[in-house]
Design an enzyme around this catalytic site. Structure first.
Site, PDB file in Angstrom:
ATOM      1  N   LYS A 177      35.435  14.731  15.093  1.00 52.52           N
ATOM      2  CA  LYS A 177      36.310  15.054  13.968  1.00 52.52           C
ATOM      3  C   LYS A 177      35.541  14.722  12.678  1.00 52.52           C
ATOM      4  O   LYS A 177      35.297  13.565  12.358  1.00 52.52           O
ATOM      5  CB  LYS A 177      37.604  14.225  14.036  1.00 52.52           C
ATOM      6  N   GLY A 230      33.141   5.335   7.674  1.00 50.72           N
ATOM      7  CA  GLY A 230      34.001   5.689   6.545  1.00 50.72           C
ATOM      8  C   GLY A 230      34.315   4.459   5.719  1.00 50.72           C
ATOM      9  O   GLY A 230      33.563   3.478   5.727  1.00 50.72           O
ATOM     10  N   GLU A 252      31.264   1.560  10.892  1.00 49.46           N
ATOM     11  CA  GLU A 252      30.240   1.494   9.836  1.00 49.46           C
ATOM     12  C   GLU A 252      30.954   1.784   8.532  1.00 49.46           C
ATOM     13  O   GLU A 252      31.398   2.912   8.304  1.00 49.46           O
ATOM     14  CB  GLU A 252      29.145   2.551  10.064  1.00 49.46           C
ATOM     15  N   CYS A 286      26.278   4.975   1.334  1.00 49.82           N
ATOM     16  CA  CYS A 286      26.818   3.645   1.642  1.00 49.82           C
ATOM     17  C   CYS A 286      25.802   2.575   1.286  1.00 49.82           C
ATOM     18  O   CYS A 286      26.159   1.424   1.058  1.00 49.82           O
ATOM     19  CB  CYS A 286      27.191   3.569   3.120  1.00 49.82           C
ATOM     20  N   GLU A 385      33.475  -1.621  -4.207  1.00 50.24           N
ATOM     21  CA  GLU A 385      32.656  -0.422  -3.967  1.00 50.24           C
ATOM     22  C   GLU A 385      33.190   0.725  -4.827  1.00 50.24           C
ATOM     23  O   GLU A 385      34.363   1.079  -4.740  1.00 50.24           O
ATOM     24  CB  GLU A 385      32.710  -0.011  -2.493  1.00 50.24           C
TER      25      GLU A 385
HETATM   26  P1  NAP Z   1      37.221   7.797   4.761  1.00 47.54           P
HETATM   27  O1  NAP Z   1      38.185   8.324   3.792  1.00 47.54           O
HETATM   28  O2  NAP Z   1      37.472   6.466   5.371  1.00 47.54           O
HETATM   29  O3  NAP Z   1      37.086   8.932   5.884  1.00 47.54           O
HETATM   30  C1  NAP Z   1      36.166   8.829   6.944  1.00 47.54           C
HETATM   31  C2  NAP Z   1      36.637   9.696   8.095  1.00 47.54           C
HETATM   32  O4  NAP Z   1      37.838   9.142   8.629  1.00 47.54           O
HETATM   33  C3  NAP Z   1      36.978  11.137   7.710  1.00 47.54           C
HETATM   34  O5  NAP Z   1      36.629  12.000   8.755  1.00 47.54           O
HETATM   35  C4  NAP Z   1      38.484  11.066   7.551  1.00 47.54           C
HETATM   36  O6  NAP Z   1      39.129  12.318   7.687  1.00 47.54           O
HETATM   37  C5  NAP Z   1      38.843  10.148   8.697  1.00 47.54           C
HETATM   38  N1  NAP Z   1      40.149   9.502   8.606  1.00 47.54           N
HETATM   39  C6  NAP Z   1      40.932   9.327   7.518  1.00 47.54           C
HETATM   40  N2  NAP Z   1      42.071   8.681   7.864  1.00 47.54           N
HETATM   41  C7  NAP Z   1      42.010   8.448   9.194  1.00 47.54           C
HETATM   42  C8  NAP Z   1      42.873   7.823  10.140  1.00 47.54           C
HETATM   43  N3  NAP Z   1      44.040   7.297   9.768  1.00 47.54           N
HETATM   44  N4  NAP Z   1      42.489   7.754  11.423  1.00 47.54           N
HETATM   45  C9  NAP Z   1      41.293   8.251  11.808  1.00 47.54           C
HETATM   46  N5  NAP Z   1      40.435   8.875  10.960  1.00 47.54           N
HETATM   47  C10 NAP Z   1      40.784   8.963   9.662  1.00 47.54           C
HETATM   48  O7  NAP Z   1      35.759   7.700   4.137  1.00 47.54           O
HETATM   49  P2  NAP Z   1      34.960   8.789   3.291  1.00 47.54           P
HETATM   50  O8  NAP Z   1      35.585   8.892   1.939  1.00 47.54           O
HETATM   51  O9  NAP Z   1      34.790  10.035   4.096  1.00 47.54           O
HETATM   52  O10 NAP Z   1      33.523   8.103   3.178  1.00 47.54           O
HETATM   53  C11 NAP Z   1      33.204   7.164   2.211  1.00 47.54           C
HETATM   54  C12 NAP Z   1      33.114   5.770   2.798  1.00 47.54           C
HETATM   55  O11 NAP Z   1      32.257   5.787   3.934  1.00 47.54           O
HETATM   56  C13 NAP Z   1      32.496   4.773   1.841  1.00 47.54           C
HETATM   57  O12 NAP Z   1      33.223   3.583   1.862  1.00 47.54           O
HETATM   58  C14 NAP Z   1      31.104   4.558   2.408  1.00 47.54           C
HETATM   59  O13 NAP Z   1      30.523   3.308   2.078  1.00 47.54           O
HETATM   60  C15 NAP Z   1      31.359   4.692   3.865  1.00 47.54           C
HETATM   61  N6  NAP Z   1      30.131   5.008   4.601  1.00 47.54           N
HETATM   62  C16 NAP Z   1      29.581   4.023   5.378  1.00 47.54           C
HETATM   63  C17 NAP Z   1      28.393   4.256   6.071  1.00 47.54           C
HETATM   64  C18 NAP Z   1      27.777   3.209   6.951  1.00 47.54           C
HETATM   65  O14 NAP Z   1      26.985   3.568   7.812  1.00 47.54           O
HETATM   66  N7  NAP Z   1      28.090   1.931   6.767  1.00 47.54           N
HETATM   67  C19 NAP Z   1      27.778   5.517   5.949  1.00 47.54           C
HETATM   68  C20 NAP Z   1      28.363   6.484   5.134  1.00 47.54           C
HETATM   69  C21 NAP Z   1      29.546   6.219   4.464  1.00 47.54           C
HETATM   70  P3  NAP Z   1      39.501  13.206   6.401  1.00 47.54           P
HETATM   71  O15 NAP Z   1      38.231  13.591   5.758  1.00 47.54           O
HETATM   72  O16 NAP Z   1      40.246  14.357   6.992  1.00 47.54           O
HETATM   73  O17 NAP Z   1      40.354  12.346   5.520  1.00 47.54           O
END
Ligand code: NAP
Length: 498
Positions: A177, A230, A252, A286, A385
């Site tokens: 997903k 995420g 992560e 990230c 962040e």
């Molecule tokens: P996000 O809003 O948490 O979304 C991540 C993924 O989770 C998306 O596919 C999202 O789908 C899905 N999701 C949302 N709500 C969910 C739920 N209740 N249950 C299961 N899945 C759900 O994060 P983002 O805005 O895409 O990414 C930014 C964040 O990722 C930042 O905090 C960044 O630091 C972090 N990140 C961390 C790493 C690492 O390796 N540490 C790498 C890259 C990014 P939708 O898109 O449909 O909402």
């Protein structure tokens, strides 16, 4: 008026199809706000079909010899190499990172798929002596079963491939997903594996919102492992829901990554590193440098160098190879970052940027000026962040204060120190609370054959890629083979055995 963009279905059991009367959503180019492609807003019923397909495909994929699975991955890497320029362009169009980074995203995918293909001929276990005679002790790696891969939008081909290639080589089947914002990039990833000949059901792709598709995946008892990248809040929710089913949840999450520039640093080198770390991918990595911790002896000089260079920094069309920074990824991102900039203006001193860019191409997309604040440690912009092109600069008196400031945040993903003092560099490797420490290099630039991940609220202790990828997607089975032809009792017979 119906949109003219390409319409994608779900990829379930080896076929692309759209459920009847499916609701749809479109992804958008953040540089122009033009729609790019249309996707199915998946439902729990779609997730159920995808998991069933993955479940049915699991026994045959598990029993496929790992080197053969590796051959399929090598074919995927070859196909993606052929498509690199087209897919890199899609990454730039859909996510907004500049074209060199769009291509880099794809190259990272290729590198990791190739690396994992080789794992098909390793997947090493341990062989150790037994305390008894005529007995072998060893461990083997076994797949987990059906795994869920949930990915963010900032590395829209690389992070999906980090998870998919590792899960495949270890014999798992997958429901993938992607982030809704970058579903077109994710579809390119799936098409590569389809072209490489992935058997039906081994990789399934369900688009749709996190709250619907993500939740259904996380809660289904047939999913034993969830690999999630995420934000912290979403990650915590996924962890709690997964815990109820006693699932393995690999997280992560976010970062607030510091670069320390000491008074003995090579300042021009540090300058290049800070600019690349803070404003690469418009600060939406990230591992992005979001805090510059500057020694007071070089504070004014370095800040002056930084602002001079930023005057020449070009923000614009991310497809133009001369552009330094593209738009931020979405309207939501723009809004959140502008909110933090407004907070920064109240609690800190704005050095440059701090605004939405206007006029010409800027009016069509989500373009922000690279922004620098001078602030004190403890302000919100220095601790939370932001995930955008906003750098907080903090003055410190010495190394001890630099480390104290660097560590005093909830995250611990990447970190960096610029110094010519080898003792201090090694001291920092020990002192910095982070999963990754760079010496004389920016906080970004991970290589796929080394583990990636962080401490504190950046995750829950796991690591991705590198050798850690195998641990993420396998169970260890311990095997004892007794060829003595008699009952031998461990712990009881061992001391008297002749
Ligand atoms: P996000 O809003 O948490 O979304 C991540 C993924 O989770 C998306 O596919 C999202 O789908 C899905 N999701 C949302 N709500 C969910 C739920 N209740 N249950 C299961 N899945 C759900 O994060 P983002 O805005 O895409 O990414 C930014 C964040 O990722 C930042 O905090 C960044 O630091 C972090 N990140 C961390 C790493 C690492 O390796 N540490 C790498 C890259 C990014 P939708 O898109 O449909 O909402």
């Amino acid at each position: 008026m119906p949109s003219k963009v390409e319409q994608f279905g779900l990829f379930i059991n080896g076929k692309w199809s759209s459920p009847a009367n499916a609701k749809r959503f479109e992804t958008v180019n953040p540089a122009t706000r033009e729609p790019l492609a249309s996707f199915v807003a998946g439902t729990p019923a779609d997730v159920d079909r995808a998991i069933s397909a993955a479940h049915a495909a699991f026994p045959a994929w598990r029993d496929t010899p790992a080197p053969k699975r590796g051959t399929l991955l090598l074919e995927a890497a070859r196909i993606l190499t052929e498509r690199k320029s087209a897919v890199g362009r899609i990454v730039t169009q859909e996510m907004g990172k500049v074209i060199s980074e769009g291509l880099g995203d794809v190259q990272e995918s290729i590198d990791f798929i190739e690396y994992m293909a080789g794992e098909g001929r390793r997947l090493v276990g341990e062989t150790v002596p037994s305390e008894l005679r005529s007995k072998f002790c060893l461990t083997v790696r076994q797949p987990k079963g059906v795994v869920a891969c949930i990915t963010p939008w900032n590395f829209p081909t690389a992070i999906p491939n980090w998870k998919i290639a590792a899960a495949l080589i270890t014999g798992n089947t997958i429901v993938f997903k992607p982030a809704s914002n970058t579903a077109l990039c994710a579809a390119q990833v799936v098409k590569v594996y389809e072209s490489a000949g992935i058997p039906p059901g081994v990789l399934n792709f369900v688009t749709g919102s996190g709250s619907v598709v993500g939740t259904a995946l996380v809660e289904d008892p047939r999913i034993r492992t969830i690999s999630f990248t995420g934000g912290v809040e979403t990650g915590r929710d996924v962890y709690v829901r997964g815990a109820k089913g006693l699932k393995m949840v690999h997280l992560e999450l976010g970062g607030k990554n510091p670069v320390i520039v000491m008074d003995d640093a090579n300042l021009p080198l540090a300058l290049d590193g800070v600019l690349f770390g803070a404003f690469g991918t418009s600060g939406q990595r990230c591992t992005a440098t979001s805090r510059l911790i500057l020694h007071e002896k070089v504070y004014s000089q370095f800040l002056g160098m930084l602002t001079d260079r930023l005057k020449k920094f070009t923000v614009g069309d991310p497809l133009d190879p001369k552009t330094g920074m593209g738009p931020v990824a979405s309207a939501d991102q723009e809004r959140k970052i502008l909110e933090y900039i407004a907070i920064g203006k109240k609690e800190a001193k704005l050095v440059c940027g701090g605004e939405k860019l206007k006029g010409g191409i800027y009016d069509r997309g989500y373009f922000l000026a690279p922004t620098i604040f001078e602030t004190r440690h403890g302000s919100r912009i220095s601790k939370e962040e932001i995930f955008g092109p906003v750098l907080s600069v903090i003055k410190v008196a010495d190394y001890a204060e630099a480390v104290r400031v660097a560590n005093d945040v909830e995250y611990g993903l990447s970190s960096s120190i610029y110094t010519r003092d080898v003792n201090r560099a090694f001291r920092a490797i020990e002192d910095l609370e982070a999963g990754i420490t760079y010496v004389n290099a920016p906080t970004i630039g991970a290589e796929v054959h080394l583990p990636f991940g962080g401490v504190k609220n950046t995750g829950n202790g796991g690591r991705e890629v590198g050798s850690a990828a195998i641990e993420e997607f396998t169970e260890v089975k311990t095997v004892f083979v007794d060829f003595s032809d008699k009952l031998q009792k461990a712990q009881i017979d061992s001391e008297t055995a002749a």
